[in-house]
Design a protein around this motif. Structure first.
Motif, PDB file in Angstrom:
ATOM      1  N   LEU A 265       0.844  -1.202   0.000  1.00  0.00           N
ATOM      2  CA  LEU A 265       0.000   0.000   0.000  1.00  0.00           C
ATOM      3  C   LEU A 265       0.880   1.254   0.000  1.00  0.00           C
ATOM      4  O   LEU A 265       0.654   2.179  -0.785  1.00  0.00           O
ATOM      5  N   GLY A 266       1.925   1.240   0.845  1.00  0.00           N
ATOM      6  CA  GLY A 266       2.826   2.392   0.915  1.00  0.00           C
ATOM      7  C   GLY A 266       3.470   2.682  -0.432  1.00  0.00           C
ATOM      8  O   GLY A 266       3.564   3.839  -0.861  1.00  0.00           O
ATOM      9  N   GLU A 267       3.879   1.622  -1.122  1.00  0.00           N
ATOM     10  CA  GLU A 267       4.546   1.808  -2.411  1.00  0.00           C
ATOM     11  C   GLU A 267       3.580   2.384  -3.455  1.00  0.00           C
ATOM     12  O   GLU A 267       3.963   3.255  -4.247  1.00  0.00           O
ATOM     13  N   LEU A 268       2.349   1.922  -3.453  1.00  0.00           N
ATOM     14  CA  LEU A 268       1.376   2.429  -4.428  1.00  0.00           C
ATOM     15  C   LEU A 268       1.013   3.891  -4.156  1.00  0.00           C
ATOM     16  O   LEU A 268       0.692   4.637  -5.067  1.00  0.00           O
ATOM     17  N   VAL A 269       1.077   4.293  -2.880  1.00  0.00           N
ATOM     18  CA  VAL A 269       0.863   5.708  -2.561  1.00  0.00           C
ATOM     19  C   VAL A 269       2.088   6.509  -2.998  1.00  0.00           C
ATOM     20  O   VAL A 269       1.973   7.549  -3.645  1.00  0.00           O
ATOM     21  N   ALA A 270       3.277   5.967  -2.688  1.00  0.00           N
ATOM     22  CA  ALA A 270       4.505   6.699  -3.011  1.00  0.00           C
ATOM     23  C   ALA A 270       4.666   6.890  -4.523  1.00  0.00           C
ATOM     24  O   ALA A 270       5.132   7.940  -4.974  1.00  0.00           O
ATOM     25  N   ASN A 271       4.266   5.891  -5.320  1.00  0.00           N
ATOM     26  CA  ASN A 271       4.446   6.059  -6.771  1.00  0.00           C
ATOM     27  C   ASN A 271       3.242   6.717  -7.455  1.00  0.00           C
ATOM     28  O   ASN A 271       3.191   6.814  -8.676  1.00  0.00           O
ATOM     29  N   GLY A 272       2.295   7.170  -6.653  1.00  0.00           N
ATOM     30  CA  GLY A 272       1.190   7.965  -7.194  1.00  0.00           C
ATOM     31  C   GLY A 272       0.025   7.159  -7.744  1.00  0.00           C
ATOM     32  O   GLY A 272      -0.972   7.727  -8.190  1.00  0.00           O
ATOM     33  N   THR A 273       0.126   5.825  -7.716  1.00  0.00           N
ATOM     34  CA  THR A 273      -0.993   5.015  -8.223  1.00  0.00           C
ATOM     35  C   THR A 273      -2.229   5.196  -7.356  1.00  0.00           C
ATOM     36  O   THR A 273      -3.351   5.260  -7.857  1.00  0.00           O
ATOM     37  N   VAL A 274      -1.987   5.241  -6.065  1.00  0.00           N
ATOM     38  CA  VAL A 274      -3.095   5.455  -5.114  1.00  0.00           C
ATOM     39  C   VAL A 274      -2.988   6.885  -4.596  1.00  0.00           C
ATOM     40  O   VAL A 274      -2.038   7.219  -3.895  1.00  0.00           O
TER      41      VAL A 274
END
Ligand SMILES: [Zn+2]
Ligand SMILES: [Zn+2]
Length: 460
Positions: free
Chosen positions: A113-122
């Protein structure tokens, strides 16, 4: 779409919420059916990967511990032991166990979840959530109660048991705090949100090509006309896997956790050395699709949220293959109820009964098309009827003409395929064969009684 494909079909046995033991109503629904279908698929030589686990992170678990005045960790340990004992006694097998108490699992879920937020997907979005004016709890899941805006039935902030649609404190009519009755007050928070509408094209492709029962399609039909909701993937709240980094102070919402658990669990089983989101997504290249066994009330999650999480994570193709759903099972004409102690606990019942007879009876009486009813009298009569046949005794003058036996055995095998799964039909066909002293060693019978040792290896 064929069931004979080179890729792996991921079969999901839903993780039971750890706020009580399993009762035989649970077993009669997704649990036994998923196990039987998995065994039958392996026997045919299909590659299946069966995921099971438990779910400790719905706030229903904390609510239950507080109601019982028990330490939450002690209560979780107690129910977890009872649930896994029931799996073992009922011979429910799996290839991977999704364990939210495993630090690697928790790191994986929070990390993805953190990675998807960090890369802007979420995206992070300011959302108006609600908290209780009196006890300050964030009103979600078991902490809020109101009426479903789709069907008007009473619902918590989750999927509506009445219609299977999505409900939250923001969409419920007349919401209030389920814990103290307090009024909701708006609270603006920046939370990671999955804008499900952005995934409509992928979801439509998924829905088009997957085998979904009519009742599930009825839930989807609503979303063909209405916008898909923005789904908060984490909340500032007091229960669930803790996030870190930009999400520090929040907890992963438990359906979000379940969506990521399937991604991680299957990937980890297929490629144990894979690590991190990109490698886990890569491992999914071997997967043909996901087949969910679940109650109809979870339709929103297994047809919308979980596939959207896979898509957001980067799994490229439509991956839903289908779902097998069930209705509620009744006990002596009434709903199972923990609070009224109207239940037959699976671990206790199986400790006293022959698990093969329990499996056969629950398959024979499965609440697939309508709410069927467990009665002790019916169960005893079934056992007395079937036991001599299982011991190899032939029936008297009601035995099936031998010429019809091959067709009955074939129909029993076919009835255990994922598409059109019908264990109640399979056992009826087998009774005919057993009446002539045949069928005991058939693949369908072996799957129904769960006698073969489940291979740990993914059926290659
Ligand atoms: Zn309250
Ligand atoms: Zn509803």
């Amino acid at each position: 779409m064929t069931e004979l494909s080179s890729g792996v079909t991921v079969i999901v046995i839903p993780q039971p919420t750890c706020n009580g033991p399993l009762h035989i109503g649970h077993l009669s629904g997704p649990y036994l059916a998923a196990d039987i279908a998995s065994r039958a698929a392996r026997a045919r030589g299909d590659r299946v990967l069966t995921l099971a686990g438990i779910d400790v992170h719905p706030n229903y678990v904390l609510t239950k511990a507080e109601n019982l005045d028990m330490d939450p960790a002690e209560m979780v340990a107690k129910f977890r032991a009872q649930i896994t004992k029931a799996y073992e006694l009922a011979r429910i097998g799996y290839d991977a166990f999704l364990d939210p108490q495993d630090p690697d699992y928790r790191r994986a879920v929070a990390g993805m979840l953190g990675e998807l937020v960090a890369n802007g997907t979420v995206p992070m979005r300011e959302m108006t959530l609600h908290k209780c004016a009196d006890c300050d709890r964030t009103l979600h899941h078991s902490y809020v109660v109101g009426k479903c805006s789709l069907c008007g039935e009473g619902a918590n902030g989750l999927s509506c048991e009445g219609c299977g649609g999505f409900a939250s404190a923001q969409t419920l009519i007349d919401p209030s705090c389920a814990r103290c009755g307090g009024s909701p007050v708006p609270m603006v928070a920046s939370v990671p949100v999955l804008p499900l509408e952005d995934y409509r094209d992928q979801l439509l492709a998924d829905w088009m090509q997957s085998e979904l029962p009519g009742r599930v399609r009825a839930v989807l039909e609503y979303y063909l006309r209405a916008p898909l909701p923005d789904y908060p993937l984490a909340y500032p709240t007091n229960w669930g896997i803790e996030c870190d980094g930009v999400l520090a102070g929040m907890r992963v919402d438990f359906p979000t956790e379940l969506g990521f658990s399937y991604l991680y669990g299957a990937a980890h089983a297929l490629r144990p050395r894979a690590n991190g989101l990109a490698e886990w997504v890569e491992a999914w290249q071997e997967v043909d699709g996901v087949w969910h066994f679940n109650g109809i009330d979870n339709a929103f999650y297994f047809t919308i949220l979980y596939p959207a999480i896979l898509a957001a994570a980067g799994v490229p193709r439509p991956l839903s293959r289908g779902a097998t759903v069930n209705e509620l099972y009744l006990l002596e004409g009434k709903k199972f109820s923990t609070s009224r102690n109207h239940a037959l606990w699976a671990d206790e019942f199986l400790a006293e009964e022959d698990p093969e007879l329990v499996r056969l009876y629950l398959s024979w009486d499965r609440p697939d098309r309508y709410q069927s009813d467990f009665t002790r009298q019916g169960y005893r009569a079934f056992c007395e009827f079937i036991r001599p046949l299982l011991d190899g005794k032939r029936a008297g003058d009601w035995a099936l003409p031998p010429e019809l036996v091959p067709a009955e055995l074939e129909r029993a095998e076919q009835a255990l395929r994922l598409i059109g799964f019908d264990s109640a039909l399979a056992i009826r066909c087998l009774v005919g064969a057993l009446s002539t002293g045949t069928g005991l060693d058939s693949g369908a019978m072996t799957a129904l009684i769960g006698r073969d040792p489940l291979r740990a290896a993914i059926g290659r």
